[in-house]
Design an enzyme around this catalytic site. Structure first.
Site, PDB file in Angstrom:
ATOM      1  CE  LYS A 158      -0.352  11.428  -6.469  1.00  0.00           C
ATOM      2  NZ  LYS A 158      -1.938  12.067  -6.506  1.00  0.00           N
ATOM      3  CB  ILE A 159       0.931   7.805 -12.106  1.00  0.00           C
ATOM      4  CG1 ILE A 159       1.231   7.189 -11.085  1.00  0.00           C
ATOM      5  CG2 ILE A 159       1.099   6.903 -13.115  1.00  0.00           C
ATOM      6  CD1 ILE A 159      -0.198   6.023 -10.453  1.00  0.00           C
ATOM      7  CB  SER A 238      -5.049   2.307 -13.452  1.00  0.00           C
ATOM      8  OG  SER A 238      -3.641   3.029 -14.379  1.00  0.00           O
ATOM      9  NE  ARG A 239      -6.523  -0.657  -7.617  1.00  0.00           N
ATOM     10  CZ  ARG A 239      -5.129   0.003  -7.807  1.00  0.00           C
ATOM     11  NH1 ARG A 239      -3.668  -0.702  -8.284  1.00  0.00           N
ATOM     12  NH2 ARG A 239      -4.769   0.598  -6.474  1.00  0.00           N
ATOM     13  CD  GLU A 268      -4.768  -6.861  -9.415  1.00  0.00           C
ATOM     14  OE1 GLU A 268      -5.040  -6.597 -11.237  1.00  0.00           O
ATOM     15  OE2 GLU A 268      -4.120  -6.723  -8.034  1.00  0.00           O
ATOM     16  CG  HIS A 300      -1.209  -5.126  -8.750  1.00  0.00           C
ATOM     17  ND1 HIS A 300      -2.173  -4.537  -8.355  1.00  0.00           N
ATOM     18  CD2 HIS A 300      -0.611  -3.480  -8.594  1.00  0.00           C
ATOM     19  CE1 HIS A 300      -2.880  -2.961  -8.332  1.00  0.00           C
ATOM     20  NE2 HIS A 300      -1.169  -2.467  -8.572  1.00  0.00           N
ATOM     21  CD  GLN A 301       6.644  -6.499 -11.947  1.00  0.00           C
ATOM     22  OE1 GLN A 301       7.148  -7.660 -12.318  1.00  0.00           O
ATOM     23  NE2 GLN A 301       8.203  -5.830 -12.240  1.00  0.00           N
ATOM     24  CB  ALA A 302       3.432  -0.303 -11.480  1.00  0.00           C
ATOM     25  CG  PHE A 303       3.771  -1.429  -5.835  1.00  0.00           C
ATOM     26  CD1 PHE A 303       2.961  -2.489  -6.638  1.00  0.00           C
ATOM     27  CD2 PHE A 303       4.604  -1.600  -4.255  1.00  0.00           C
ATOM     28  CE1 PHE A 303       3.554  -3.616  -6.091  1.00  0.00           C
ATOM     29  CE2 PHE A 303       4.457  -2.635  -4.224  1.00  0.00           C
ATOM     30  CZ  PHE A 303       4.369  -3.963  -4.658  1.00  0.00           C
TER      31      PHE A 303
HETATM   32  P1  NAD Z   1      -4.282  10.783  -8.833  1.00  0.00           P
HETATM   33  O1  NAD Z   1      -5.741  10.401  -8.409  1.00  0.00           O
HETATM   34  O2  NAD Z   1      -2.879  12.164  -9.198  1.00  0.00           O
HETATM   35  O3  NAD Z   1      -4.862  10.607 -10.888  1.00  0.00           O
HETATM   36  C1  NAD Z   1      -6.029  10.154 -10.992  1.00  0.00           C
HETATM   37  C2  NAD Z   1      -6.793  11.037 -12.054  1.00  0.00           C
HETATM   38  O4  NAD Z   1      -7.771  10.236 -12.698  1.00  0.00           O
HETATM   39  C3  NAD Z   1      -6.765  12.654 -11.613  1.00  0.00           C
HETATM   40  O5  NAD Z   1      -6.389  13.706 -12.531  1.00  0.00           O
HETATM   41  C4  NAD Z   1      -8.486  13.170 -11.897  1.00  0.00           C
HETATM   42  O6  NAD Z   1      -8.811  13.934 -12.338  1.00  0.00           O
HETATM   43  C5  NAD Z   1      -8.991  11.605 -12.506  1.00  0.00           C
HETATM   44  N1  NAD Z   1     -10.213  11.296 -12.513  1.00  0.00           N
HETATM   45  C6  NAD Z   1     -11.145  11.366 -10.899  1.00  0.00           C
HETATM   46  N2  NAD Z   1     -12.277  11.184 -11.448  1.00  0.00           N
HETATM   47  C7  NAD Z   1     -12.014  10.354 -12.236  1.00  0.00           C
HETATM   48  C8  NAD Z   1     -13.566  10.021 -12.860  1.00  0.00           C
HETATM   49  N3  NAD Z   1     -14.911   9.736 -12.318  1.00  0.00           N
HETATM   50  N4  NAD Z   1     -13.425   9.271 -14.022  1.00  0.00           N
HETATM   51  C9  NAD Z   1     -11.515   9.506 -14.444  1.00  0.00           C
HETATM   52  N5  NAD Z   1     -10.831  10.721 -13.996  1.00  0.00           N
HETATM   53  C10 NAD Z   1     -11.003  10.750 -13.382  1.00  0.00           C
HETATM   54  O7  NAD Z   1      -3.573   9.352  -9.073  1.00  0.00           O
HETATM   55  P2  NAD Z   1      -2.053   8.410  -9.665  1.00  0.00           P
HETATM   56  O8  NAD Z   1      -1.401   8.688  -8.424  1.00  0.00           O
HETATM   57  O9  NAD Z   1      -1.569   9.415 -10.984  1.00  0.00           O
HETATM   58  O10 NAD Z   1      -2.820   6.789  -9.855  1.00  0.00           O
HETATM   59  C11 NAD Z   1      -4.018   6.974 -11.157  1.00  0.00           C
HETATM   60  C12 NAD Z   1      -4.453   5.246 -10.621  1.00  0.00           C
HETATM   61  O11 NAD Z   1      -3.126   4.371 -10.659  1.00  0.00           O
HETATM   62  C13 NAD Z   1      -4.360   5.023  -8.892  1.00  0.00           C
HETATM   63  O12 NAD Z   1      -5.963   5.399  -8.401  1.00  0.00           O
HETATM   64  C14 NAD Z   1      -4.371   3.310  -9.204  1.00  0.00           C
HETATM   65  O13 NAD Z   1      -5.182   2.737  -9.100  1.00  0.00           O
HETATM   66  C15 NAD Z   1      -3.627   3.179 -10.057  1.00  0.00           C
HETATM   67  N6  NAD Z   1      -1.310   2.682  -9.279  1.00  0.00           N
HETATM   68  C16 NAD Z   1      -1.566   1.278 -10.132  1.00  0.00           C
HETATM   69  C17 NAD Z   1       0.355   0.852  -9.688  1.00  0.00           C
HETATM   70  C18 NAD Z   1       0.697  -0.659  -9.875  1.00  0.00           C
HETATM   71  O14 NAD Z   1       1.787  -0.831  -8.987  1.00  0.00           O
HETATM   72  N7  NAD Z   1       0.216  -1.059 -10.783  1.00  0.00           N
HETATM   73  C19 NAD Z   1       0.234   1.393  -8.371  1.00  0.00           C
HETATM   74  C20 NAD Z   1      -0.280   3.285  -7.900  1.00  0.00           C
HETATM   75  C21 NAD Z   1      -1.342   3.526  -8.556  1.00  0.00           C
END
Ligand code: NAD
Length: 341
Positions: A158-159, A238-239, A268, A300-303
């Protein structure tokens, strides 16, 4: 379950209280807000609650989950998308329901990635500090056009997809890698799927958008960094553990990596979300990262947008309300022992 149903909210800050509080009140839910994190040390404080609401830096290990089960907790509502900090198998073993908020606002997170990259590239924080010091010179503030550059997205969920569409808007070439590519999306937006090593060779900027899993831990490491273009910029919202920080620091020192934008950091937990301004920084890797002029870090404020907080509160409270009534959680929000059901 009767009117004494209570839910404990961990690692909660003012913005959590102001979004979750009114939503809970409207649903007639009793929330108890704690500002500390849930972990093995704070576990003994969990009592008289039916469920807990936790966030990204709470530590829901097997011992913690066992303790929660003993305390009578039946539901863990994660108010985030990521769940790498929850032992899902342990929760399943103890018959504890785990829910999350799978998509509160992918725009919030993708837009923050772009904000960080732009601030880094165009030296916005340095320029701002200078102007406030009545220093109106421009030396050292040269950036580069985003237009015409290539960005590589590791992960097009999604992101990642929203980030790709924004970068397309800048006139960038967007190359992507994902184990489950969405070719229809790529065709529609003009983004291109390539192999992971090819992405590294092509990209002026690499941005990671995969979840943290055993397979993605340190997906950016010394070896992959060496294959990236010299002068590459790295973005991670992401993480933290997706990037090997030690290798990143080495690559920054050698100049192989020319810029780093981070909203997350491997270690973190216990730092991000806290005010440590009066304390000694004991984390040498974080301290080193902060000394680079070409590294920008947010905690960690992206959200953190109004829309995302509103959606997090809506889904979390609705799932707790349903749990109290014995109803099924919202579709798509339940985590089984192996991940999303
Ligand atoms: P999502 O589930 O929509 O997308 C994740 C993508 O990763 C998918 O396209 C999937 O195919 C792929 N994936 C799955 N397994 C995999 C693997 N083994 N190796 C590589 N790719 C793989 O998730 P999203 O909503 O796009 O969010 C992504 C990440 O962003 C979250 O998991 C979270 O850790 C992080 N996040 C961070 C914040 C923040 O505030 N900084 C907020 C929300 C999410």
């Amino acid at each position: 379950m009767g009117p004494m149903t209570r839910f404990a909210v961990f690692d909660s800050k003012s913005y959590d209280r102001s979004s979750l509080g009114p939503a809970a009140e409207a649903a007639d839910l009793n929330l108890r807000f704690y500002d500390f994190r849930l972990n093995e040390d704070t576990l003994p404080l969990v009592h008289d609650v039916t469920g807990v609401c936790a966030f990204v830096n709470d530590s829901l290990t097997r011992p913690v989950i066992e303790g929660l089960a003993q305390a009578g907790v039946g539901v863990i509502a994660m108010r985030c998308a990521g769940f790498n900090n929850v032992d899902l198998q342990a929760a399943a073993d103890h018959n504890i329901l785990v829910t999350r908020v799978p998509a509160y606002s992918p725009y919030a997170v993708a837009e923050h990635a772009v904000a960080l990259l732009m601030a880094l590239n165009r030296k916005v924080t340095r320029a701002h500090a200078r102007v406030h010091d009545m220093n109106f010179t421009l030396d050292g503030l040269v950036g580069w056009d985003m237009h015409g550059k290539t960005v590589g997205l590791i992960g097009t969920g999604k992101i990642g997809k929203i980030a790709g569409q924004i970068f397309k808007g800048f006139g960038m070439r967007v190359v992507c890698w994902d184990p489950y590519p969405d070719q229809a999306w790529a065709d529609e937006t003009g983004c291109e799927y390539v192999k992971l090593d090819e992405l590294g060779r092509l990209s002026d900027v690499v941005s990671v958008h995969v979840p943290l899993l055993p397979e993605t831990d340190h997906i950016i490491n010394a070896m992959t960094l060496a294959e990236f273009k010299r002068g590459v910029y790295i973005v991670n919202v992401s993480r933290g553990a997706l990037v090997d920080t030690k290798a990143l620091i080495k690559a920054l020192k050698s100049g192989h990596v020319a810029g780093v934008a981070l909203d997350v950091y491997e270690e973190e937990e216990g730092k991000f979300f806290e005010d440590l301004s009066g304390e000694v920084m004991v984390d040498d890797k974080l301290a080193r990262l902060m000394t680079f002029p070409n590294v920008i870090i947010t905690a960690h404020q992206a959200f953190l947008t109004e829309e995302a907080l509103g959606e997090i509160a809506r889904v979390t409270v609705e799932n707790l309300r349903r749990y109290r009534l014995g109803d099924e959680p919202l579709p798509g929000t339940v985590l089984g022992p192996n991940g999303p059901l």
